[in-house]
Design an enzyme around this catalytic site. Structure first.
Site, PDB file in Angstrom:
ATOM      1  CB  THR A 124      -0.926  -0.004   1.238  1.00  0.00           C
ATOM      2  OG1 THR A 124      -1.621  -1.252   1.282  1.00  0.00           O
ATOM      3  CG2 THR A 124      -1.932   1.137   1.175  1.00  0.00           C
ATOM      4  CD  GLU A 244      -3.189  -9.836   3.462  1.00  0.00           C
ATOM      5  OE1 GLU A 244      -3.495  -9.550   2.283  1.00  0.00           O
ATOM      6  OE2 GLU A 244      -2.554  -9.067   4.192  1.00  0.00           O
TER       7      GLU A 244
HETATM    8  C1  FAD Z   1      -3.810  -1.477  10.660  1.00  0.00           C
HETATM    9  C2  FAD Z   1      -3.549  -1.650   9.187  1.00  0.00           C
HETATM   10  C3  FAD Z   1      -2.555  -2.532   8.786  1.00  0.00           C
HETATM   11  C4  FAD Z   1      -2.237  -2.653   7.433  1.00  0.00           C
HETATM   12  N1  FAD Z   1      -1.192  -3.453   7.049  1.00  0.00           N
HETATM   13  C5  FAD Z   1      -0.760  -3.432   5.763  1.00  0.00           C
HETATM   14  C6  FAD Z   1       0.448  -4.101   5.371  1.00  0.00           C
HETATM   15  O1  FAD Z   1       1.119  -4.767   6.184  1.00  0.00           O
HETATM   16  N2  FAD Z   1       0.885  -3.953   4.094  1.00  0.00           N
HETATM   17  C7  FAD Z   1       0.201  -3.232   3.169  1.00  0.00           C
HETATM   18  O2  FAD Z   1       0.644  -3.152   2.032  1.00  0.00           O
HETATM   19  N3  FAD Z   1      -0.973  -2.598   3.498  1.00  0.00           N
HETATM   20  C8  FAD Z   1      -1.451  -2.679   4.762  1.00  0.00           C
HETATM   21  N4  FAD Z   1      -2.615  -2.010   5.125  1.00  0.00           N
HETATM   22  C9  FAD Z   1      -3.324  -1.223   4.114  1.00  0.00           C
HETATM   23  C10 FAD Z   1      -4.696  -1.794   3.761  1.00  0.00           C
HETATM   24  O3  FAD Z   1      -4.549  -2.914   2.941  1.00  0.00           O
HETATM   25  C11 FAD Z   1      -5.495  -0.651   3.124  1.00  0.00           C
HETATM   26  O4  FAD Z   1      -5.752   0.316   4.125  1.00  0.00           O
HETATM   27  C12 FAD Z   1      -6.782  -1.128   2.532  1.00  0.00           C
HETATM   28  O5  FAD Z   1      -6.523  -1.980   1.439  1.00  0.00           O
HETATM   29  C13 FAD Z   1      -7.633   0.052   2.057  1.00  0.00           C
HETATM   30  O6  FAD Z   1      -6.866   0.935   1.282  1.00  0.00           O
HETATM   31  P1  FAD Z   1      -6.827   2.493   1.611  1.00  0.00           P
HETATM   32  O7  FAD Z   1      -6.658   2.632   3.071  1.00  0.00           O
HETATM   33  O8  FAD Z   1      -5.813   3.128   0.755  1.00  0.00           O
HETATM   34  O9  FAD Z   1      -8.269   2.987   1.234  1.00  0.00           O
HETATM   35  P2  FAD Z   1      -8.725   3.732  -0.093  1.00  0.00           P
HETATM   36  O10 FAD Z   1      -8.323   2.944  -1.294  1.00  0.00           O
HETATM   37  O11 FAD Z   1      -8.316   5.155  -0.011  1.00  0.00           O
HETATM   38  O12 FAD Z   1     -10.302   3.633   0.055  1.00  0.00           O
HETATM   39  C14 FAD Z   1     -11.043   4.398   1.027  1.00  0.00           C
HETATM   40  C15 FAD Z   1     -12.472   3.906   1.031  1.00  0.00           C
HETATM   41  O13 FAD Z   1     -13.048   4.103  -0.268  1.00  0.00           O
HETATM   42  C16 FAD Z   1     -13.564   2.893  -0.764  1.00  0.00           C
HETATM   43  N5  FAD Z   1     -13.354   2.839  -2.230  1.00  0.00           N
HETATM   44  C17 FAD Z   1     -12.207   3.107  -2.922  1.00  0.00           C
HETATM   45  N6  FAD Z   1     -12.424   2.925  -4.229  1.00  0.00           N
HETATM   46  C18 FAD Z   1     -13.710   2.540  -4.369  1.00  0.00           C
HETATM   47  C19 FAD Z   1     -14.526   2.151  -5.485  1.00  0.00           C
HETATM   48  N7  FAD Z   1     -14.057   2.163  -6.732  1.00  0.00           N
HETATM   49  N8  FAD Z   1     -15.814   1.808  -5.255  1.00  0.00           N
HETATM   50  C20 FAD Z   1     -16.314   1.826  -3.994  1.00  0.00           C
HETATM   51  N9  FAD Z   1     -15.587   2.136  -2.908  1.00  0.00           N
HETATM   52  C21 FAD Z   1     -14.309   2.480  -3.093  1.00  0.00           C
HETATM   53  C22 FAD Z   1     -12.799   1.788  -0.052  1.00  0.00           C
HETATM   54  O14 FAD Z   1     -13.540   0.598  -0.006  1.00  0.00           O
HETATM   55  C23 FAD Z   1     -12.593   2.406   1.325  1.00  0.00           C
HETATM   56  O15 FAD Z   1     -13.717   2.156   2.135  1.00  0.00           O
HETATM   57  C24 FAD Z   1      -2.980  -1.914   6.477  1.00  0.00           C
HETATM   58  C25 FAD Z   1      -4.015  -1.060   6.883  1.00  0.00           C
HETATM   59  C26 FAD Z   1      -4.295  -0.912   8.224  1.00  0.00           C
HETATM   60  C27 FAD Z   1      -5.369   0.052   8.635  1.00  0.00           C
END
Ligand code: FAD
Length: 386
Positions: A124, A244
């Site tokens: 991410t 995962e």
């Molecule tokens: C505690 C924690 C640990 C994590 N650990 C890891 C890790 O070890 N390695 C790693 O790589 N990542 C990690 N992550 C990241 C995690 O995988 C992402 O936070 C998650 O995939 C969501 O991505 P984002 O936060 O960028 O949300 P965004 O992509 O910004 O999305 C925000 C919201 O909008 C919605 N959304 C976005 N696009 C659309 C669409 N086209 N249609 C409808 N809804 C949409 C999403 O569903 C979400 O609810 C971690 C996250 C957390 C909070």
């Protein structure tokens, strides 16, 4: 009560015996101090559970993903938090399925022996979010090395891992046929680069989850640490993400049983208006309903795990298992909190901690909407929405 303990009873008993040494007081202390549960993870490693998926020829116990999922389930089922250790299980799959023989020989025995941890995965990025194809971290090949620059966010357990799986672009997005092409994954010696090419900054968050921002500045990775073929990293990551999702589904199932048991016990014991609150259908029915939902999600978890173990396509099932289990455990968490009334908010009952911990899984590792979008497009044939 012995809810949901039908499969793999011997494995469960062994993991449960270990987990029982890390009780509610232990996890409350860890949560309160916001520290990493070193003693617990060390014990899991020494008992061989952290290397469960590593084949015996490399020093592991060669268990299936179904069995590994039972290990994770028992951790949350016992009242613990598996977020400290699940990374090694699913990262392992990337190396096992796509790594070269030389990579496996070099790293797997040391991971199995507990000398190295492969707990972190950097996918991410702050600018890309769920749209992984838009990552900006680039790896440029220079002779026998790749030089990487960029930034990651939410890279979990990196402070407690020697190794990290890293996704970077090796071909610009406008120079590839499909936007999912041109990304590659690397096995990074994170400890060696710590404080030099890797600037790691912890993110304080709602749960006690060790997770970080990572700034990458001219990180040099030997070319031999490229996993699989250059440019095909996104496919490998997806395969690992299925593992995962199945493991996290199992953790949610463990949480769900924990909440259901906890709620039932409290409802039997708590007397208000001269009778146990559990005698009221308004208290019983939500507990019964959440139990039913966990049981249903559990079936999908075993279906997905069995497909994965047979190396069959399991994208839809892994996503469904994770979604159903995360929803069921969140619902069970709500019901458990409500059943406890005011005491649900008191840390000593563990309910508020587990409530926070299980909430994460509706967002990470993939959020609800993206699972629904996947099913709509890939299973139901509906138009792509993004
Ligand atoms: C505690 C924690 C640990 C994590 N650990 C890891 C890790 O070890 N390695 C790693 O790589 N990542 C990690 N992550 C990241 C995690 O995988 C992402 O936070 C998650 O995939 C969501 O991505 P984002 O936060 O960028 O949300 P965004 O992509 O910004 O999305 C925000 C919201 O909008 C919605 N959304 C976005 N696009 C659309 C669409 N086209 N249609 C409808 N809804 C949409 C999403 O569903 C979400 O609810 C971690 C996250 C957390 C909070």
């Amino acid at each position: 009560m012995n809810l949901g303990r039908d499969n793999h009873p011997e494995l469960r008993d062994a993991v449960r015996a270990l987990c029982s040494q890390y009780d509610s007081v232990y996890w409350q202390g860890i949560d309160d101090k916001r520290v990493y549960p070193e003693a617990f993870v060390d014990a899991l490693t020494k008992a061989g559970w952290m290397s469960a998926l590593i084949p015996e020829e490399y020093g592991g116990s060669g268990l299936t993903l179904s069995e590994a999922s039972v290990i994770m389930e028992e951790v949350t089922r016992s009242g613990g938090n598996a977020g400290c250790c699940h990374g090694q299980m699913y990262n392992m799959n990337t190396l096992l399925r796509h790594g070269s023989e030389a990579q496996k020989k070099k790293y797997l025995p040391k991971i199995a022996a507990g000398e190295l941890r492969l707990q972190a995965m950097g996918v991410t990025e702050p600018g890309a979010g769920t749209d992984t194809t838009k990552i900006k971290t680039v790896a440029v090949k220079k002779g026998d090395r790749y030089v990487v620059n960029g930034q990651k966010v939410w890279t979990s357990r990196l402070q407690h891992s020697e190794l990290m799986i890293l996704l970077a672009r090796t071909s610009p997005i406008d120079q590839v046929q499909k936007k999912t092409d041109g990304m590659s994954i690397f096995l990074v010696d994170a400890k060696a680069a710590w404080g030099k090419a890797l600037d790691v900054r912890p993110i304080r968050n709602m749960v006690n989850h060790e997770t970080n921002q990572v700034f990458i500045d001219n990180l040099e990775i030997p070319a031999e640490n490229l996993i699989g073929q250059e440019g095909r990293g996104f496919r490998y990551i997806l395969d690992g993400l299925n593992a995962e999702r199945i493991l996290i589904a199992a953790e949610c199932i463990g949480d769900g049983y924990w909440f259901t048991e906890k709620a039932s016990k409290y409802a039997n014991e708590r007397v208000v208006f001269d009778r146990p609150i559990g005698q009221n259908q308004g208290i019983q029915f939500p507990i019964a309903e959440s139990y039913m939902e966990i049981e249903a999600a559990n079936l999908m978890r075993y279906k997905a795990a069995s497909l994965f173990d047979r190396k069959l396509d399991c994208g839809a099932e892994a996503n469904m298992a994770k979604h159903l289990a995360a929803k069921a455990s969140w619902e069970a968490a709500n019901v458990c909190l409500q059943t406890h009334g005011g005491f649900g908010f008191a840390a000593e009952y563990d309910v508020e901690r587990k409530f926070r911990e299980t909430r994460l899984y509706l967002v990470a590792p993939i959020s609800t909407n993206l699972i629904l979008a996947y099913l709509a497009e890939h299973v139901l044939g509906l138009p792509r929405s993004f």
